[in-house]
Design an enzyme around this catalytic site. Structure first.
Site, PDB file in Angstrom:
ATOM      1  N   LYS A  75     -54.883  -7.967   4.656  1.00 49.29           N
ATOM      2  CA  LYS A  75     -55.849  -6.881   4.842  1.00 49.29           C
ATOM      3  C   LYS A  75     -55.481  -5.738   3.899  1.00 49.29           C
ATOM      4  O   LYS A  75     -54.294  -5.399   3.774  1.00 49.29           O
ATOM      5  CB  LYS A  75     -55.808  -6.425   6.309  1.00 49.29           C
ATOM      6  CG  LYS A  75     -56.868  -5.397   6.677  1.00 49.29           C
ATOM      7  CD  LYS A  75     -56.829  -5.082   8.171  1.00 49.29           C
ATOM      8  CE  LYS A  75     -57.960  -4.159   8.596  1.00 49.29           C
ATOM      9  NZ  LYS A  75     -57.951  -3.877  10.049  1.00 49.29           N
ATOM     10  N   SER A 150     -62.439  -4.441  12.612  1.00 54.06           N
ATOM     11  CA  SER A 150     -62.424  -4.023  11.237  1.00 54.06           C
ATOM     12  C   SER A 150     -61.844  -5.046  10.255  1.00 54.06           C
ATOM     13  O   SER A 150     -62.142  -4.981   9.072  1.00 54.06           O
ATOM     14  CB  SER A 150     -61.634  -2.720  11.105  1.00 54.06           C
ATOM     15  OG  SER A 150     -60.261  -2.945  11.352  1.00 54.06           O
ATOM     16  N   SER A 174     -59.654  -4.967  16.433  1.00 52.41           N
ATOM     17  CA  SER A 174     -59.946  -5.316  15.036  1.00 52.41           C
ATOM     18  C   SER A 174     -59.355  -6.623  14.534  1.00 52.41           C
ATOM     19  O   SER A 174     -59.648  -7.045  13.424  1.00 52.41           O
ATOM     20  CB  SER A 174     -59.490  -4.190  14.109  1.00 52.41           C
ATOM     21  OG  SER A 174     -60.361  -3.094  14.226  1.00 52.41           O
TER      22      SER A 174
END
Lengths: 483, 95
Positions: A75, A150, A174
């Site tokens: 990420k 997210s 997330s």
């Protein structure tokens, strides 16, 4: 192409293929499919191939670390030394991190290869990956739908086979929510289990890093590398991580699993409830005892979470000031103008909303009514879980109230987006570990089941999920366009 | 809870955020609806409950007072928007 990390490890160790070969395969898949999905903000091909060559040299010498030669995606919120780290924000579009996050250091230590940095909601604020300054990510199961957020880029990359595993972070769901919406397995560990050093902060008392992969077995491997005490994170737990892979295969005979009635009430899509019921039947067949529990303050978790998360974000994001790194506006007339315009130009709308609500909640005269009140409710929410865990080993429910919604369906109404997190955010408030695993489909879109564990019982979660995945094949499904 | 445009301008100033005048009404509406959601907290009497700031009720860990960081000024300033002679440059603040 080998689909799981476990298979890739075996193939590499047996010399069936090299790390360079498998890395090239994944890079080719990324080149082919990323234009349609937009999972990656940066593809780090040169670094990947250099790391793969080093891994092959190590394998040839018999120097095998836990993930030697295994390609993974990260990420774009984990700082990577010398590599652009954007948090999907314009304010960090030019930010080359000057150091590695502990999680990244751990993956380097254990021999993994970095394919690239994945797309996300800006500063991890969102549940659909539509709040990215690099454009939204598409769900591999239906590209008109969101992947969740997210960590949407990481979840979609694993679902489409652009990486066999990926890192994510979870502040209110997330990891678990995009895992559910993309049909992959993801785990958010206990607060403090994975170091937050170098993980760009959103809500410091809520944020936790964790892995995505196809299976619980693969998640166990990745979590092993990510876990452990780190003196550089002041909230890192001084708890040794157990052998997660070694804890798999114990079965769930006699395990007591609680179903919170509040998670099966109004607001849950009936088709999801049906899919979850079927999975619960499977767990019963495996010997689990299913009982009812209650988490009476579930409904308060959304307002409580948003006050705490927004207050913490308004404080954390004050570091983006246009002075030391990141975006700076043109021709500032004075220091205040420099701050205001650099931040105004650099942050997207959702980030600005959250900073402003947080600023308001912490401002003189409002602190008691908002922040203090939320912290009191936070304790009540935690106590609900503690009482439930007096009677059960695990708690189970849906991960999300609905399957992946259409891109654009909720962008005009921030509050309707927040309600997507109803089953996930209370765990972050309580600091508990949770995971999502695929248990079926509704109208062609994946359904995720959430397992919630007691503090530091990630091994128990992974074992239960693995037991289910031994008798089901939902985690092996791949969307047709990406087979 | 309803925020007026002047409230939004004030909060934006406190947060050192520039908001375009054309967007102020939209932010006032969005922030008001978020505060309506947040006001649900008042349905519950929580008086007497100790606030929870760290989910594990952990307290700050202390470390030995030893130097652990080395000077990396050049590396850090390489990514700065404007530096001169090892200093970060900003608009003049003192007349």
């Amino acid at each position: 192409m080998a689909a799981s990390i476990t298979e890739i490890k075996r193939g590499l160790n047996k010399g069936e293929f090299s790390s360079v070969e498998i890395t090239q395969d994944y890079l080719a898949r990324i080149a082919r499919h990323n234009p349609a999905l937009n999972c990656f903000i940066s593809v780090t091909d040169e670094i990947a191939l250099e790391q793969a060559r080093a891994a092959d040299a190590a394998l040839a010498k018999g120097e095998v670390a836990p993930l030697t030669g295994v390609p993974l995606a990260h990420k774009d919120l984990f700082c990577t030394d010398g590599v652009k780290t954007t948090c999907a924000s314009r304010i960090l579009d030019n930010f080359i991190a000057p150091y590695d996050a502990t999680v990244i250091e751990n993956f380097k230590r254990d021999g993994a290869v970095m394919l690239g940095k994945t797309n996300m909601d800006e500063f991890a604020m969102g549940s659909s990956n539509e709040n990215s300054s690099y454009g939204n990510v598409a769900n591999p199961w239906n590209t008109e739908h969101v992947p969740g957020g997210s960590s949407g880029g990481s979840a979609a990359a694993v679902a489409a086979g652009l990486a066999p595993g990926a890192t994510g972070t979870d502040t209110g769901g997330s990891i678990r929510q995009p895992a559910a919406l993309c049909g992959v397995t993801g785990i958010k560990p206990t607060y403090g289990r994975v170091s937050r050093y170098g993980m760009i902060a959103y809500g410091s008392s809520l944020d936790q890093g964790g892995p995505f992969a196809r299976s619980a077995e693969d998640c166990a491997l990745l979590l092993q590398t990510m876990s452990g005490f780190d003196g550089r994170d002041s909230t890192s737990a001084e708890q040794p991580a157990p052998d997660y892979s070694g804890a798999l295969g114990q079965g769930i005979e006699g395990l007591k699993i609680g179903l919170p009635k509040e998670y099966f009430a109004d607001g849950l899509d009936g088709r999801i409830a049906g899919v979850i019921e079927t999975a619960i039947d499977e767990l019963r067949k495996l010997g689990a005892e299913i009982v009812d529990v209650s988490l009476p303050n579930t409904g308060l978790s959304i307002p409580t979470y948003y006050v705490i998360a927004m207050a913490e974000c308004s404080s954390n994001l004050s570091r983006f000031d246009g002075v030391r790194f990141g975006h700076r506006c043109e021709h500032p007339v004075d220091l205040e103008d420099l701050y205001k315009r650099s931040r105004g130009e650099g942050f997207g709308a959702e980030v600005k909303r959250r900073i402003m609500i947080g600023t308001y909640a912490l401002s003189a005269g409002y602190y008691d009514a908002y922040y203090l009140k939320a912290q009191q409710l936070r304790r009540m929410i935690k106590q609900d879980f503690q009482q439930a865990f007096d009677d059960v080993d695990l708690i189970l429910g849906p991960t999300t109230p609905e399957t992946a919604f259409k891109i654009g369906a909720k962008t005009d109404d921030p509050v309707s987006m927040y309600l997507q997190d109803i089953y996930t955010i209370s765990l972050n408030l309580a600091g508990l570990p949770g995971m999502s695993l695929p248990v079926g489909f509704s109208d062609g879109l994946p359904v995720g089941m959430q397992l919630i564990g007691n503090y530091f019982d990630e091994a128990g979660l992974l074992n239960a999920a693995h037991s289910y995945q031994q008798v089901s094949d939902w985690h092996l499904q791949v969307p047709e366009a990406f087979q | 809870m309803s925020l007026k445009p002047t409230d939004v301008r004030n909060i934006a100033h406190l947060a050192r955020l520039h908001i375009d005048e054309a967007d102020i009404d939209r932010y006032a509406a969005d922030l008001s609806s978020i505060l309506d959601l947040v006001d649900q907290m008042n349905q519950i009497d929580s008086s007497g409950v100790a606030p929870l700031s760290n989910p594990l009720d952990a307290t700050q860990r202390l470390r030995d007072d030893e130097v652990t960081e080395t000077d990396q000024r050049d590396k850090f300033q390489k990514i700065a928007p404007d530096v001169e002679q090892g200093l970060y440059r900003v608009p003049k603040v003192i007349e």
